[in-house]
Scaffold this motif. Sequence first.
Motif, mmCIF file in Angstrom:
data_model
loop_
_atom_site.group_PDB
_atom_site.id
_atom_site.type_symbol
_atom_site.label_atom_id
_atom_site.label_comp_id
_atom_site.label_asym_id
_atom_site.label_seq_id
_atom_site.Cartn_x
_atom_site.Cartn_y
_atom_site.Cartn_z
ATOM 1 N N VAL A 107 0.833 -1.206 0.000
ATOM 2 C CA VAL A 107 0.000 0.000 0.000
ATOM 3 C C VAL A 107 0.868 1.257 0.000
ATOM 4 O O VAL A 107 0.587 2.212 -0.735
ATOM 5 N N VAL A 108 1.921 1.279 0.783
ATOM 6 C CA VAL A 108 2.796 2.457 0.825
ATOM 7 C C VAL A 108 3.478 2.660 -0.526
ATOM 8 O O VAL A 108 3.503 3.784 -1.057
ATOM 9 N N PHE A 109 4.004 1.596 -1.124
ATOM 10 C CA PHE A 109 4.652 1.723 -2.429
ATOM 11 C C PHE A 109 3.653 2.089 -3.521
ATOM 12 O O PHE A 109 3.955 2.891 -4.409
ATOM 13 N N ALA A 110 2.461 1.513 -3.477
ATOM 14 C CA ALA A 110 1.449 1.823 -4.487
ATOM 15 C C ALA A 110 1.005 3.279 -4.384
ATOM 16 O O ALA A 110 0.902 3.976 -5.397
ATOM 17 N N ALA A 111 0.754 3.751 -3.177
ATOM 18 C CA ALA A 111 0.341 5.148 -3.001
ATOM 19 C C ALA A 111 1.444 6.097 -3.453
ATOM 20 O O ALA A 111 1.185 7.086 -4.148
ATOM 21 N N SER A 112 2.664 5.792 -3.079
ATOM 22 C CA SER A 112 3.787 6.631 -3.483
ATOM 23 C C SER A 112 3.974 6.610 -5.002
ATOM 24 O O SER A 112 4.219 7.646 -5.625
ATOM 25 N N GLY A 113 3.846 5.445 -5.609
ATOM 26 C CA GLY A 113 3.996 5.324 -7.051
ATOM 27 C C GLY A 113 2.909 6.052 -7.820
ATOM 28 O O GLY A 113 3.185 6.724 -8.818
ATOM 29 N N SER B 31 4.943 19.448 -6.884
ATOM 30 C CA SER B 31 5.880 18.564 -6.195
ATOM 31 C C SER B 31 5.701 18.639 -4.686
ATOM 32 O O SER B 31 5.769 17.617 -3.993
ATOM 33 N N ILE B 32 5.452 19.825 -4.178
ATOM 34 C CA ILE B 32 5.249 19.988 -2.734
ATOM 35 C C ILE B 32 3.974 19.280 -2.294
ATOM 36 O O ILE B 32 3.955 18.582 -1.277
ATOM 37 N N ILE B 33 2.900 19.433 -3.059
ATOM 38 C CA ILE B 33 1.627 18.784 -2.714
ATOM 39 C C ILE B 33 1.767 17.269 -2.739
ATOM 40 O O ILE B 33 1.287 16.571 -1.836
ATOM 41 N N VAL B 34 2.442 16.731 -3.747
ATOM 42 C CA VAL B 34 2.645 15.281 -3.835
ATOM 43 C C VAL B 34 3.486 14.784 -2.668
ATOM 44 O O VAL B 34 3.188 13.744 -2.073
ATOM 45 N N SER B 35 4.505 15.526 -2.293
ATOM 46 C CA SER B 35 5.338 15.131 -1.154
ATOM 47 C C SER B 35 4.545 15.142 0.149
ATOM 48 O O SER B 35 4.679 14.236 0.974
ATOM 49 N N GLY C 105 1.861 12.183 4.403
ATOM 50 C CA GLY C 105 0.667 11.976 5.220
ATOM 51 C C GLY C 105 0.181 10.538 5.188
ATOM 52 O O GLY C 105 -0.161 9.957 6.225
ATOM 53 N N ILE C 106 0.153 9.947 4.003
ATOM 54 C CA ILE C 106 -0.273 8.542 3.882
ATOM 55 C C ILE C 106 0.696 7.630 4.618
ATOM 56 O O ILE C 106 0.288 6.704 5.321
ATOM 57 N N SER C 107 1.977 7.896 4.482
ATOM 58 C CA SER C 107 2.979 7.079 5.175
ATOM 59 C C SER C 107 2.848 7.197 6.690
ATOM 60 O O SER C 107 2.981 6.190 7.407
ATOM 61 N N CYS C 108 2.570 8.402 7.191
ATOM 62 C CA CYS C 108 2.405 8.599 8.640
ATOM 63 C C CYS C 108 1.248 7.771 9.182
ATOM 64 O O CYS C 108 1.363 7.095 10.202
ATOM 65 N N VAL C 109 0.113 7.837 8.492
ATOM 66 C CA VAL C 109 -1.083 7.137 8.952
ATOM 67 C C VAL C 109 -0.872 5.625 8.914
ATOM 68 O O VAL C 109 -1.185 4.908 9.868
ATOM 69 N N LEU C 110 -0.315 5.127 7.818
ATOM 70 C CA LEU C 110 -0.106 3.684 7.702
ATOM 71 C C LEU C 110 0.963 3.189 8.669
ATOM 72 O O LEU C 110 0.841 2.087 9.218
#
Length: 140
Positions: free
Chosen positions: A32-38, A77-81, A86-91
């Motif tokens: 999930v983390v890799f998919a969201a980041s990708g 780029s800032i918004i994507v970062s 945020g997704i990584s923090c929650v997961l």
Amino acid sequence: MLTRAELKQRAKDSMSAASTHPVLITLVFILVVFAASGVLSFISTIITSAIGITTSIATMDSEIPAFGAMFAVLPISIIVSILSFGISCVLQTGYTSYTLKTIRRQDSGLEELFAFFKACVKLFGLYFFVQLFIMLWTCL
């Protein structure tokens, strides 16, 4: 004090008592983390490429270089970062909660991984300040 063998046996017992196997939860977490980041990175690349192509076509006739393209791409780029962070923090918080509940032999499952999305803003602030203080302390 516990010996190494006793600690190892306790860990094995905790893992076997879990309703959802910890290896499966870890695999789901990583995917999930890799998919969201990708996905976020892919969307960012498409948008920045479109902006870059549009800007280069618009400046072909003029002699003024396209400095505006850099400033158009920077907010994306800032918004994507921020979204990725945020997704990584929650997961990561959900995964930590799952492992703690597994060790304590409490009921936990896959839903524990996604249980902290309701506290997304608080977790984002917490992880942001943790990273900020770590960075500041390393500068000393």
